[in-house]
Design an enzyme around this catalytic site. Sequence first.
Site, PDB file in Angstrom:
ATOM      1  N   LEU A  31      -1.485  20.885  -5.086  1.00 10.74           N
ATOM      2  CA  LEU A  31      -0.137  20.438  -4.317  1.00 10.74           C
ATOM      3  C   LEU A  31      -0.521  19.341  -3.241  1.00 10.74           C
ATOM      4  CD1 LEU A  31       1.609  23.810  -3.958  1.00 10.74           C
ATOM      5  CD2 LEU A  31       1.554  22.037  -5.941  1.00 10.74           C
ATOM      6  N   HIS A  32       0.344  18.489  -3.181  1.00  8.56           N
ATOM      7  CA  HIS A  32       0.609  17.556  -2.095  1.00  8.56           C
ATOM      8  C   HIS A  32       1.885  17.345  -1.698  1.00  8.56           C
ATOM      9  CE1 HIS A  32       2.306  14.911  -5.343  1.00  8.56           C
ATOM     10  NE2 HIS A  32       1.223  15.146  -6.096  1.00  8.56           N
ATOM     11  N   GLY A  34       4.284  15.517  -2.201  1.00 14.02           N
ATOM     12  CA  GLY A  34       5.436  15.330  -3.230  1.00 14.02           C
ATOM     13  C   GLY A  34       5.890  16.633  -3.585  1.00 14.02           C
ATOM     14  N   HIS A  35       4.916  17.487  -3.942  1.00  9.55           N
ATOM     15  CA  HIS A  35       5.515  18.877  -4.474  1.00  9.55           C
ATOM     16  C   HIS A  35       6.248  19.544  -3.229  1.00  9.55           C
ATOM     17  CE1 HIS A  35       1.761  18.367  -7.040  1.00  9.55           C
ATOM     18  NE2 HIS A  35       2.579  18.626  -7.699  1.00  9.55           N
ATOM     19  N   GLY A 145      10.104  15.320  -9.761  1.00  6.34           N
ATOM     20  CA  GLY A 145       9.793  14.301  -8.947  1.00  6.34           C
ATOM     21  C   GLY A 145      10.220  13.106  -9.934  1.00  6.34           C
ATOM     22  N   LYS A 147       8.621  10.229  -9.845  1.00  4.68           N
ATOM     23  CA  LYS A 147       7.547   9.612 -10.098  1.00  4.68           C
ATOM     24  C   LYS A 147       7.443   9.657 -11.516  1.00  4.68           C
ATOM     25  CE  LYS A 147       3.046  10.770  -9.487  1.00  4.68           C
ATOM     26  NZ  LYS A 147       2.651  10.720 -10.830  1.00  4.68           N
ATOM     27  N   GLN A 151       9.694  11.913 -17.765  1.00  4.40           N
ATOM     28  CA  GLN A 151       9.680  13.498 -17.882  1.00  4.40           C
ATOM     29  C   GLN A 151      11.055  14.156 -17.502  1.00  4.40           C
ATOM     30  OE1 GLN A 151       6.337  16.284 -16.678  1.00  4.40           O
ATOM     31  NE2 GLN A 151       7.565  16.206 -14.891  1.00  4.40           N
ATOM     32  N   SER A 184      -1.757  14.217  -7.925  1.00  7.77           N
ATOM     33  CA  SER A 184      -2.859  14.940  -7.777  1.00  7.77           C
ATOM     34  C   SER A 184      -4.365  14.051  -8.409  1.00  7.77           C
ATOM     35  CB  SER A 184      -2.943  16.156  -8.679  1.00  7.77           C
ATOM     36  OG  SER A 184      -1.542  16.638  -8.077  1.00  7.77           O
TER      37      SER A 184
HETATM   38  O1  PAF Z   1       5.041  17.154 -13.692  1.00  8.98           O
HETATM   39  C1  PAF Z   1       4.411  18.249 -13.661  1.00  8.98           C
HETATM   40  O2  PAF Z   1       3.506  18.497 -12.845  1.00  8.98           O
HETATM   41  C2  PAF Z   1       4.342  18.921 -15.087  1.00  8.98           C
HETATM   42  O3  PAF Z   1       4.465  18.001 -16.142  1.00  8.98           O
HETATM   43  C3  PAF Z   1       5.041  20.073 -15.226  1.00  8.98           C
HETATM   44  C4  PAF Z   1       6.400  19.661 -15.255  1.00  8.98           C
HETATM   45  C5  PAF Z   1       4.770  21.159 -14.158  1.00  8.98           C
HETATM   46  C6  PAF Z   1       4.833  20.639 -16.635  1.00  8.98           C
HETATM   47  O4  PAF Z   1       3.398  21.207 -16.831  1.00  8.98           O
END
Ligand code: PAF
Length: 280
Positions: A31-32, A34-35, A145, A147, A151, A184
């Site tokens: 984790l950074h 951003g998370h 996020g 970024k 997704q 990461s």
């Molecule tokens: O964005 C991410 O870190 C991954 O794609 C996620 C959404 C946790 C799914 O593994």
Amino acid sequence: MIVSEIISEIRHKRWEDKSASWGLVPTMGSLHEGHLSLVRQAREENNRVAASIFVNPIQFNRKNDYDSYPTNLASDLELLEREGVDLVWTPQKSLVYPEIFQTYIDVTQLSKVLEGAARPGHFQGVTTIVAILFNVFQPTRAYFGQKDAQQEAVIRRMVEDLHFNIEIRSCPTVREKDGLAMSSRNANLTKKARAAAPVLFRALNLAKVAIEKGEISSKNIYQLLKNEIEKSECAQIDYISIADQKTLNEIKIIAGNVLISLAVFWDEVRLIDNIRISNK
Ligand code: PAF
């Protein structure tokens, strides 16, 4: 903070107070900031916050990328606890994907371009794990996020198509002081590549300024981005895309809501970044 690998324990905590709203922050750990910005946003908008930490093997199309993905469970949990997270799921791979596992979710079109074209199977892996997480937690809202712009688009499509009763929230990309988007994977950059990598955001900003000054040709913007990035000798461009933000179809004229995104290799490390532009 409850930390568990076990689904029934996660569900028990989740449903302890049926009236509470829950924000879920899915992560692959390491984790950074951003998370943590997602966690803080979730904290603001919900009564309770949950997170998952699981390096999802089926979304990696290069074994080397999976094997070298950084992990640091102890410090991740410390960070989440400090942020006031209530519940964390840290499942084992064998629980999520037992040998008999055979159900995958495929967003058939949006997931085949850009990142999907460069990394076949990637989004099928993402949507499958995100659907599993949604079913385990049944959150009120889930946080992603910007970024990972594609997704977000793919997950929004899945949620709409499959009628998940979950609100998707997206939060701005968090950057290092020199503009490099937090990721990461940054930890795996060589010193030389780390010093050069801020060129990605610099190039995206140059494109933005050119568009603001009236440039509407995607071809010219593409060339501008390419020239700027190639000034750094260790950068290998994977793709540069100028696309409609919703459909992700490439566009020739820059108009409406546009997503400029790129993926660049620095030796074995592949970084992505993007900016959203509204050109009315
Ligand atoms: O964005 C991410 O870190 C991954 O794609 C996620 C959404 C946790 C799914 O593994």
